[in-house]
Motif scaffolding. Structure first.
Motif, mmCIF file in Angstrom:
data_model
loop_
_atom_site.group_PDB
_atom_site.id
_atom_site.type_symbol
_atom_site.label_atom_id
_atom_site.label_comp_id
_atom_site.label_asym_id
_atom_site.label_seq_id
_atom_site.Cartn_x
_atom_site.Cartn_y
_atom_site.Cartn_z
ATOM 1 N N GLU A 159 27.626 -51.138 -48.730
ATOM 2 C CA GLU A 159 27.868 -52.457 -49.327
ATOM 3 C C GLU A 159 27.027 -52.711 -50.567
ATOM 4 N N TYR A 160 25.892 -52.038 -50.678
ATOM 5 C CA TYR A 160 24.986 -52.257 -51.812
ATOM 6 C C TYR A 160 25.265 -51.317 -52.983
ATOM 7 N N ASP A 180 27.513 -49.402 -55.978
ATOM 8 C CA ASP A 180 28.580 -49.641 -56.956
ATOM 9 C C ASP A 180 29.432 -48.376 -57.063
ATOM 10 N N ALA A 235 24.041 -55.046 -44.345
ATOM 11 C CA ALA A 235 24.534 -56.151 -45.167
ATOM 12 C C ALA A 235 25.035 -57.325 -44.335
ATOM 13 N N HIS A 236 25.584 -57.032 -43.167
ATOM 14 C CA HIS A 236 26.157 -58.096 -42.341
ATOM 15 C C HIS A 236 25.148 -58.723 -41.386
ATOM 16 N N ILE A 285 32.264 -63.434 -44.699
ATOM 17 C CA ILE A 285 32.316 -62.270 -45.594
ATOM 18 C C ILE A 285 31.962 -62.678 -47.016
ATOM 19 N N THR A 286 32.451 -63.834 -47.443
ATOM 20 C CA THR A 286 32.112 -64.328 -48.786
ATOM 21 C C THR A 286 30.611 -64.553 -48.906
ATOM 22 N N THR A 337 28.273 -63.081 -47.146
ATOM 23 C CA THR A 337 27.627 -61.767 -47.110
ATOM 24 C C THR A 337 27.654 -61.113 -48.485
ATOM 25 N N ARG A 338 28.771 -61.177 -49.154
ATOM 26 C CA ARG A 338 28.887 -60.583 -50.490
ATOM 27 C C ARG A 338 27.966 -61.273 -51.481
ATOM 28 N N ASN A 362 25.096 -62.630 -50.674
ATOM 29 C CA ASN A 362 23.757 -62.134 -50.334
ATOM 30 C C ASN A 362 23.534 -60.725 -50.871
ATOM 31 N N VAL A 363 24.567 -59.879 -50.777
ATOM 32 C CA VAL A 363 24.460 -58.516 -51.315
ATOM 33 C C VAL A 363 24.199 -58.560 -52.819
ATOM 34 N N ALA A 364 24.870 -59.462 -53.525
ATOM 35 C CA ALA A 364 24.659 -59.579 -54.970
ATOM 36 C C ALA A 364 23.215 -59.963 -55.283
#
Length: 359
Positions: A190-191, A193, A216-217, A263-264, A266-267, A269-271
């Motif tokens: 998830e992290y 690119d 990530a989750h 999920i939104t 989580t994404r 937070n990943v950013a």
């Protein structure tokens, strides 16, 4: 050649254990699993008195959607650790054969192999200006020479953080077709690119991908991981799996965490982690006593120090616990630092700067 031809010969017609929950039956009085007719006194809903579904359809469907595969290609289990152990047990005869690993890497590949009496063959990562890189030629040679049934790759790598080029993974799988299964552990995908190796499965039946909800989750305590592979291999692994691998509360937590809004979040937070990874790397690289900060596609940084012991002690004195990597091959001066909240990352920089001053 079918991918199931790589299974242990004695397990190719192995039926496994069929639990009460694997039977497709319906009724309103369930007396087939020797469960208590009363709920536990401390659990009012009464859900926990029943054995859980071994592979809940809703969870498999949601995970398959998340990872871009079909439900028949996915087996859920107790974190990636169970998947690693299942693969070793299903493909390697006890006390025979070999697996290939690329140290420094996640230690459970070797642990599972050694507990099964299987030889561990090493094809070390190369320390290059671009990071710790996989020597695919050496990996293929090691696998062919040792007649290994499994090759474990980690992408992004732990502890190096380097993502593997998919074209090189595909070429390795092609070279080992009919000889070995190439397992790509994507715990930190998830992290990164870069695309997932799941995209390679259609053309390469001898690739399996490991994923997890632990990173990530934010569900490390729920222990939900997946192996994604050819449906025939998934069916064989399911026959080797314990009867009830997924606890009902953990399945509920996973389904809650995989809703659209979650999920939104989580994404998002990943950013933040990705941005903080770049910021922390730049700040650490400018500190005295920091020898090198490795580029990373994961949620951590591998850092070499002039005096790793002093840095480790200073971090502990500041209440910050990082992973000491000095026992890993070639990393006698390194620590691995997980990316935290911005204020936590600032504390890391301050502690290491103090260590440099006092050294």
């Amino acid at each position: 050649m079918s991918i199931t031809d790589l299974l242990r010969e004695d397990l190719r017609d192995f039926a496994g254990y069929r639990s009460a929950r694997t039977e497709s039956v319906a009724g309103d009085v369930w007396l087939n699993a020797n469960e208590s007719p009363w709920p536990n006194a401390g659990e009012s809903a009464g859900v926990l008195r029943r054995y859980p579904d071994p592979q809940p359809d809703a969870l498999r469907a949601r995970l398959a959607e998340l990872y871009g595969c079909a439900p028949a290609q996915l087996l859920a289990g107790r974190g990636s650790d169970e998947a690693i152990d299942l693969l070793v047990r299903a493909l390697c005869m006890p006390g025979q054969g070999a697996v290939v690993v690329t140290p420094p890497t996640f230690g459970m590949y070797a642990v599972s192999a050694r507990l099964h009496g299987v030889q561990v063959v090493e094809a070390p990562l190369r320390d290059t200006p671009g990071g710790l890189e996989c020597d695919f030629h050496a990996v293929a040679g090691a696998a062919l020479e040792s007649d290994a049934r499994l090759v474990f790759l980690c992408s992004p790598g732990n502890p190096g953080g380097t993502a593997l080029p998919l074209e090189r993974v595909a070429a390795l799988a092609e070279r080992l077709r009919g000889r070995a299964l190439v397992v790509v552990d994507e715990a930190y995908q998830e992290y990164a690119d870069s695309p997932s190796a799941v995209a390679l499965l259609a053309a390469h039946a001898n690739i399996a991908v490991l994923r997890t909800l632990s990173k990530a989750h934010a569900l490390a305590g729920a222990r939900i991981g997946s192996v994604i592979a050819d449906p025939g291999l998934i069916a064989a692994l399911r026959r080797c799996q314990a009867p009830y691998p997924l606890a009902a509360p953990c399945v509920h937590a996973a389904l809650q965490a995989l809703g659209a809004a979650e999920i939104t979040a989580t994404r998002a937070n990943v950013a933040v982690v990705v941005a903080e990874r770049a910021r922390l790397a730049a700040r650490l690289a400018g500190l005295p006593g920091v020898r090198r900060v490795y580029p990373s596609s994961a949620n951590f940084l591998l850092v070499r120090f002039d005096d790793a012991q002093s840095a480790f002690e200073r971090l502990l004195a500041a209440g910050i616990v990082v992973r000491d990597m000095r026992a890993a091959p070639g990393l006698g001066d390194a620590l691995r630092i997980t990316i935290g909240l911005p204020e936590q990352n600032d504390r890391v920089v301050e502690a290491i700067a103090e260590a440099a001053v006092t050294a």
